[in-house]
Design a protein around this motif. Structure first.
Motif, short mmCIF file in Angstrom:
data_model
loop_
_atom_site.label_atom_id
_atom_site.label_comp_id
_atom_site.label_asym_id
_atom_site.label_seq_id
_atom_site.Cartn_x
_atom_site.Cartn_y
_atom_site.Cartn_z
N TYR A 182 0.81 -1.21 0.00
CA TYR A 182 0.00 0.00 0.00
C TYR A 182 0.85 1.27 0.00
O TYR A 182 0.33 2.37 0.04
N THR A 183 2.17 1.12 -0.03
CA THR A 183 3.06 2.26 0.05
C THR A 183 2.80 3.29 -1.04
O THR A 183 2.90 4.50 -0.82
N LYS A 184 2.47 2.82 -2.23
CA LYS A 184 2.30 3.74 -3.35
C LYS A 184 1.14 4.71 -3.16
O LYS A 184 1.06 5.73 -3.86
N LEU A 185 0.29 4.46 -2.20
CA LEU A 185 -0.82 5.39 -1.96
C LEU A 185 -0.33 6.78 -1.56
O LEU A 185 -1.04 7.77 -1.71
N HIS A 186 0.90 6.85 -1.06
CA HIS A 186 1.44 8.15 -0.63
C HIS A 186 1.55 9.14 -1.78
O HIS A 186 1.65 10.36 -1.54
N VAL A 187 1.53 8.67 -3.02
CA VAL A 187 1.64 9.61 -4.14
C VAL A 187 0.46 10.59 -4.16
O VAL A 187 0.58 11.69 -4.72
N TRP A 188 -0.66 10.21 -3.56
CA TRP A 188 -1.81 11.12 -3.53
C TRP A 188 -1.54 12.37 -2.69
O TRP A 188 -2.26 13.35 -2.79
N GLN A 189 -0.50 12.33 -1.87
CA GLN A 189 -0.19 13.49 -1.03
C GLN A 189 0.65 14.54 -1.75
O GLN A 189 0.84 15.65 -1.22
N LEU A 190 1.14 14.23 -2.94
CA LEU A 190 2.04 15.14 -3.64
C LEU A 190 1.26 16.19 -4.43
O LEU A 190 1.29 16.23 -5.66
N GLU A 191 0.59 17.06 -3.71
CA GLU A 191 -0.30 18.02 -4.34
C GLU A 191 0.43 19.12 -5.10
O GLU A 191 -0.21 19.92 -5.80
N GLU A 192 1.75 19.18 -4.99
CA GLU A 192 2.49 20.17 -5.76
C GLU A 192 2.52 19.84 -7.25
O GLU A 192 2.92 20.65 -8.08
N TYR A 193 2.09 18.60 -7.59
CA TYR A 193 2.01 18.17 -8.98
C TYR A 193 0.56 18.15 -9.44
O TYR A 193 -0.34 17.79 -8.69
N GLU A 194 0.35 18.50 -10.69
CA GLU A 194 -0.99 18.44 -11.25
C GLU A 194 -1.38 17.00 -11.57
O GLU A 194 -2.53 16.60 -11.37
N ALA A 195 -0.43 16.24 -12.08
CA ALA A 195 -0.69 14.84 -12.43
C ALA A 195 0.55 14.02 -12.17
O ALA A 195 1.68 14.49 -12.32
N ILE A 196 0.35 12.76 -11.78
CA ILE A 196 1.46 11.86 -11.47
C ILE A 196 1.21 10.51 -12.13
O ILE A 196 0.07 10.02 -12.18
N ALA A 197 2.29 9.91 -12.65
CA ALA A 197 2.23 8.53 -13.13
C ALA A 197 3.03 7.67 -12.15
O ALA A 197 4.19 7.97 -11.87
N CYS A 198 2.40 6.66 -11.63
CA CYS A 198 3.06 5.72 -10.71
C CYS A 198 3.31 4.43 -11.47
O CYS A 198 2.37 3.80 -11.98
N VAL A 199 4.58 4.03 -11.57
CA VAL A 199 4.97 2.90 -12.40
C VAL A 199 5.67 1.85 -11.55
O VAL A 199 6.68 2.15 -10.90
#
Length: 223
Positions: free
Chosen positions: A1-18
């Protein structure tokens, strides 16, 4: 579930998690030039590719007897996803972890399938070419083979070569993936990165700032 932390990176408009079992064959920036604008048009903030094998895929009697090409229980596969960061959504996702509202056997993939049910933009196959399709849905695989951006090594892990990972030692020929596994083994990536380093590769392999997408593909590959 670690990758869920990417939702906290609000300084980005969009993120790709690979995921780290994805192998890039072509420039993936289309995720932001094409996919992200299409998502916004449909007012969607999350995208994943379909999971395979599909339930409607026909299986031969032999495959049924040996348990090959068993249909996935998931609608979407979590190997790669595109999202709009939101701490509010992050809190909702975390709050759902310790519930029985999703397929616990699929961990965060099950969670994301349940949370974004009917709210997921479908990524084109080329961004998540699940290699199980080469055997289980060869027509699909062959029709997209020249355009694949990411190979997803789901059923074969060519970097796992020890006796203790015997289940993967024969996975490449078993799934008819000798050609694809050779792409990994012949890459500079495979020669430079040790097994220990590979295990420590961050889950978030690519984070893009949509406002600075002109960065080179070479920089993208520098994890």
């Amino acid at each position: 579930y670690t990758k869920l932390h990417v939702w906290q990176l609000e300084e980005y408009e969009a993120i790709a998690c690979v995921d780290s079992d994805m192998f890039s064959l072509h420039d993936p920036s289309g995720l932001f030039y094409e996919v992200w604008p299409a998502m916004k048009k449909e007012n969607l903030t999350f995208a994943m590719g379909l999971d395979y094998p599909r339930k409607e895929t026909k299986r031969s009697l032999i495959y049924q007897l040996i348990g090959k090409c068993v249909p996935s229980n998931s609608q979407f596969n979590g190997g790669i996803f595109v999202l709009q960061p939101s701490r509010e959504v992050f809190g909702q996702l975390v709050g759902m972890i310790n519930t029985d509202k999703y397929d616990l056997n699929m961990c965060e993939q099950g969670l994301l399938n349940a949370f974004f049910y009917n709210k997921t933009f479908t990524l084109p196959y080329k961004y998540n070419a699940n290699l199980v399709t080469k055997t289980c849905d060869p027509e699909l695989y062959n029709s997209h083979k020249e355009d694949i951006v990411f190979l997803h090594f789901t059923v074969a892990k060519p970097w796992m070569k020890s006796f203790f990972s015997a289940e993967y030692m024969w996975s490449c020929p078993w799934w008819n993936l000798d050609e694809e596994c050779a792409i990994w083994r012949d890459s500079k990536f495979d020669k430079k990165v040790s097994k220990k380093e590979l295990r420590n590769v961050t889950v978030v392999s690519a984070i893009y700032d949509i406002h600075r997408i002109d960065r080179s593909f070479e920089n993208y590959m520098k994890w």
